[in-house]
Design an enzyme around this catalytic site. Structure first.
Site, PDB file in Angstrom:
ATOM      1  N   HIS A 146      -9.998  -4.740  10.883  1.00  0.00           N
ATOM      2  CA  HIS A 146     -10.678  -4.575   9.595  1.00  0.00           C
ATOM      3  C   HIS A 146     -11.988  -3.813   9.725  1.00  0.00           C
ATOM      4  O   HIS A 146     -12.828  -3.876   8.834  1.00  0.00           O
ATOM      5  CB  HIS A 146     -10.974  -5.936   8.957  1.00  0.00           C
ATOM      6  N   GLU A 198       0.808  -1.224   0.000  1.00  0.00           N
ATOM      7  CA  GLU A 198       0.000   0.000   0.000  1.00  0.00           C
ATOM      8  C   GLU A 198       0.840   1.272   0.000  1.00  0.00           C
ATOM      9  O   GLU A 198       0.565   2.215  -0.734  1.00  0.00           O
ATOM     10  CB  GLU A 198      -0.944   0.027   1.207  1.00  0.00           C
TER      11      GLU A 198
END
Lengths: 328, 460
Positions: B263, B194
């Site tokens: 998450h 990322e």
């Protein structure tokens, strides 16, 4: 005594004078910046490039119009070498409206779209994927430009460098990773930061070729730069140049540099100085007279003084500038 | 003893699916691990294996049946000599068959399909700001895809980059079909990196391109947040206006279902705090399409916060023309007189459910969907509060430094004399998201909590 120069029959006098001039401009500019910092005219962080001038001057000599460059916060040399105006750079250092970023960026954050200089980045290592991204754009747009992405031996330990290596090779991006190995990441010597013997060698893990270069020798830098540029322009993907260099000053103006000995610094200055090297090539080869070189010195001094005057006289940005350039 | 084969949940948020194909027929003997059927969610077709051994006694749900709820008996397995009637009654079936109990051959990381299209969310309250003209019903997922496809057709410098956006067709199937239409040059699969690809995309935006960066979820964007903020958001300012970062960072944000603390975070307030960023958080499919098109065209870096649970929900979207939603323009999802309920993203669903429940209490709630959090449409919020004299904010994020906090402070400073009660900020609880189903429910904001808050500001 400067190092005995090798014979360089294939370098013209004009080229050598050009390199001499450009390196000298950076050095005198940085000395002046240090002086203005001491006078309180420049604030915050100020990282001087003195000692490393051959790296940017040699690589600029290997570039063509359209090529891009991006670097860290030790960026004054890169800007001068790619042709940005000394006045605009110095006025940014003093935080004035005449600066490249209207005084809003400072020493670490300057840009010139016109000269394809994309900063000036204060977060160590962040410029590495940014540089690969510039190269991504050039490849996407189908031109043959390359991007010189400069970072130090300290940044070389950041994870994002290797994320970038991986993608740059995967996508064959035209990016040259220039590691300016000045051997100290702020106060931490390379030996204390890694067991890797070389930094360019880490590219092997990603399939990226590279080499170590005498970064104090502008001709060696240029030759290596030409090789790397040819590799990139041929569509073969990235290339790593590990420039062995040295900064004479501390990491920033506030660094007393007690992590290394005075002798170590003096030894490099007397034996390896990049400007003395070219001066010797010119004088010992009979290519230029002392008078010629003195005239250049005088010229450079005038340019630097003019930039300092401009940087002092240029007004501070008006208060309204606080609120501009946040959104396009 | 006969056993029932139940419709499996093949992802954290799956509620129903299509029984695409039976690979066994009645009378067949099956071994555990044998593939029984293909189940289609709205994102993927997954193979479904037998857990138990036996003979297929009866197929209860024919192939091709859509909308089969999770845990519905779909077949009966019998042992030798048994008949189908020996199977336990459906009522005896345990409720919580989880994905883990039903091994699927396609492993699911955060590959999580949302439920198949649910009923149109805002039926009965037509969007006051949808342009006149025909509309079509589409899911948020389809709306996002259509927005990207339209903008990519219009501008060759727009490209999509991220993990699994191309050959896999999108972890959440937002980018399904884009690779086929635009090719690998413009739909770029990245390694799992990322920070690296956010930096590369930002550099590419300076080099003349308009990247759309898909984060598989915004949780992973924390790896990249330095580039989002220090590189993308600040460069226009630091360069004295010479160069900005025309790009979009998009992906699902906030809680999905049972995916745990790492998450399940809503980053709305984080990004909304940063000058130089634009922040969108759509609720409806029309928001999603119109805002994403605006985001791609915007010359600034845009954070585009989607929601996995909303991906499969259907709404009306203008069917014709170049539909865009401008930034900084809230929509009034439901007009009302007694209280202003301000929300954004999936919070709007809770706010609307609460508003509906409040009708029975004789309270008329005006529900405002902010749509963008930077800029925020203060005018619409203030005008409403000046009318209703009461305000409740609703969001999924943490309570400290929430969007609600900011709105409460703004309302206090700019409409103090209009307030008949303190503003109440309904948020997620001040805890990392727990996994246990009951605790997760406690941690999230619910319509019931909104109802309580509204009654409180109405002194009821």
């Amino acid at each position: 005594m400067a190092k005995k120069p090798d014979a360089r029959p294939n370098v013209s006098k004009d080229d050598l004078l050009k390199y001499y001039r450009e390196m000298l401009l950076i050095r005198r500019f940085e000395e002046k910046a240090g002086q203005l910092y001491g006078m309180g005219l420049i604030g915050g962080f100020c990282h001087l490039y003195i000692g490393q001038e051959a790296v940017v001057v040699g690589l600029e000599a290997a570039s063509k119009e359209g090529d891009k460059r991006v670097t860290s916060y030790r960026d004054h040399g890169h800007m001068l070498a790619c042709g940005m105006d000394a006045k605009g750079v110095m006025a940014e250092l003093t935080g004035r409206i005449g600066g490249y970023s209207k005084g809003k960026g400072g020493s670490m954050h300057m840009f010139s779209k016109e000269k394809h200089f994309y900063g000036g980045h204060g977060i160590v290592g962040a410029q590495v994927p940014l540089g690969a991204g510039l190269a991504f754009a050039d490849k996407y747009l189908g031109n043959d430009n390359v991007t010189f992405t400069y970072f130090g031996d300290g940044a070389a330990n950041q994870g994002q460098v290797y994320e970038t290596y991986n993608m740059a090779e995967l996508w064959e991006l035209p990016v040259i990773f220039v590691i300016e190995n000045n051997q100290y990441a702020m106060g931490t010597s390379m030996k204390r930061a890694t067991k890797s013997e070389t930094l360019y060698g880490r590219g092997v893990a990603y399939g990226i070729p590279g080499e170590q270069v005498d970064g104090m020798d502008v001709l060696a830098v240029k030759a290596a730069g030409e090789k790397a540029v040819a590799h990139c322009r041929a569509g073969k993907g990235p290339y790593i140049l590990e420039m062995m260099t040295y900064r004479y000053r501390g990491h920033s103006m506030s660094d007393p540099a007690k992590y290394r000995t005075r002798e170590e610094v003096e030894k490099i200055k007397t034996e390896k100085d990049c400007i003395e090297h070219v001066r010797d090539l010119l004088t010992q080869g009979g290519l230029a007279s002392d008078e010629e070189l003195k005239a250049i010195d005088k010229d450079i001094k005038a340019i630097v003084n003019e930039s300092a005057e401009f940087a002092k006289e240029s007004p501070e940005p008006p208060n309204a500038e606080l609120w501009t350039d946040i959104y396009a | 003893m006969a056993t029932q084969v139940l419709m499996p949940a093949l992802s954290p948020t799956m509620e129903e699916g299509t029984l695409a194909k039976w690979l066994v027929k009645e009378g067949d003997t099956v071994k555990s691990g044998q593939i029984l059927a293909e189940i289609e969610t709205d994102k993927a077709t997954m193979e479904f294996e037998a857990v138990d051994e036996g003979t297929v006694g009866k197929i209860l749900v024919a192939e091709g049946t859509a909308g089969v709820k999770v845990n519905t008996p779909i077949a009966v397995l019998v042992e030798e000599g048994e008949s189908v009637t020996d199977a336990p009654a459906p009522a005896a079936v345990a409720v919580a068959a989880t994905a883990a109990e039903v091994p699927a051959t396609v492993a699911a990381a955060p590959v999580a399909p949302s439920p198949a299209p649910a009923p149109a969310e805002v039926r009965g309250w037509p969007h006051t700001d949808l342009p006149a003209g025909p509309t079509k019903t589409m899911t948020v997922r389809e709306a996002l895809r259509e927005a990207m496809a339209e903008e990519m057709r219009a501008d060759p410098t727009v490209f999509l980059m991220g993990e699994e956006v191309g050959e896999y067709q999108g972890a959440y199937k937002i980018s399904q079909g884009l690779l086929d239409e635009f090719g690998a040059k413009r739909v770029v699969d990245t390694p799992i990196t990322e920070m690296g690809f956010a930096g590369i995309a930002t550099g590419a935006s300076w080099g003349g391109l308009k990247p759309i960066v898909e984060f598989m979820t915004f949780n992973f964007a924390m790896q990249a947040i330095d580039h989002i903020i220090n590189s993308a958001a600040k460069t226009l300012y630091m360069s004295g206006g010479q160069m900005g970062s025309p790009m979009v960072f998009r992906g699902p944000n906030g809680a999905a279902a049972r995916v745990g603390a790492q998450h399940s975070q809503d980053y709305a307030a984080w990004y909304a705090a940063i000058p130089g960023l634009r922040v969108c958080m759509p609720y409806t499919a029309a928001d999603a399409k119109g805002l994403l098109k605006s985001a791609i065209r915007d010359p600034n870096p845009v954070i585009f916060l989607e929601n996995e649970i909303l991906y499969g929900r259907s709404f009306e979207v203008p069917a014709e023309g170049d539909f865009v939603v401008p930034f900084g323009k809230a929509s009034i999802l439901r007009p009302g007189m007694d209280v202003t309920v301000v929300s954004f993203g999936i919070g709007c669903a809770h706010a609307l459910a609460a508003a509906e429940a409040l009708v029975g209490e004789g309270i008329s709630a005006e529900v405002i969907n902010l749509r963008t959090l930077r800029p925020i449409d203060y005018d619409t919020v203030l005008a409403s509060v000046m009318k209703t004299n009461r305000c409740v904010t609703v969001e999924e994020g943490f309570p400290v430094g929430s969007i609600g906090d900011h709105l409460a402070s703004t309302i206090m400073q700019r409409a103090f004399d209009y307030l008949d009660a303190p503003v109440i900020t309904c948020t997620g609880k001040d805890v990392p998201m727990p996994y246990a189903a009951n605790l997760e429910k406690f941690a999230l904001i619910t319509p019931a909590e909104v109802v309580t808050a509204v009654k409180s500001v109405c002194y009821r």
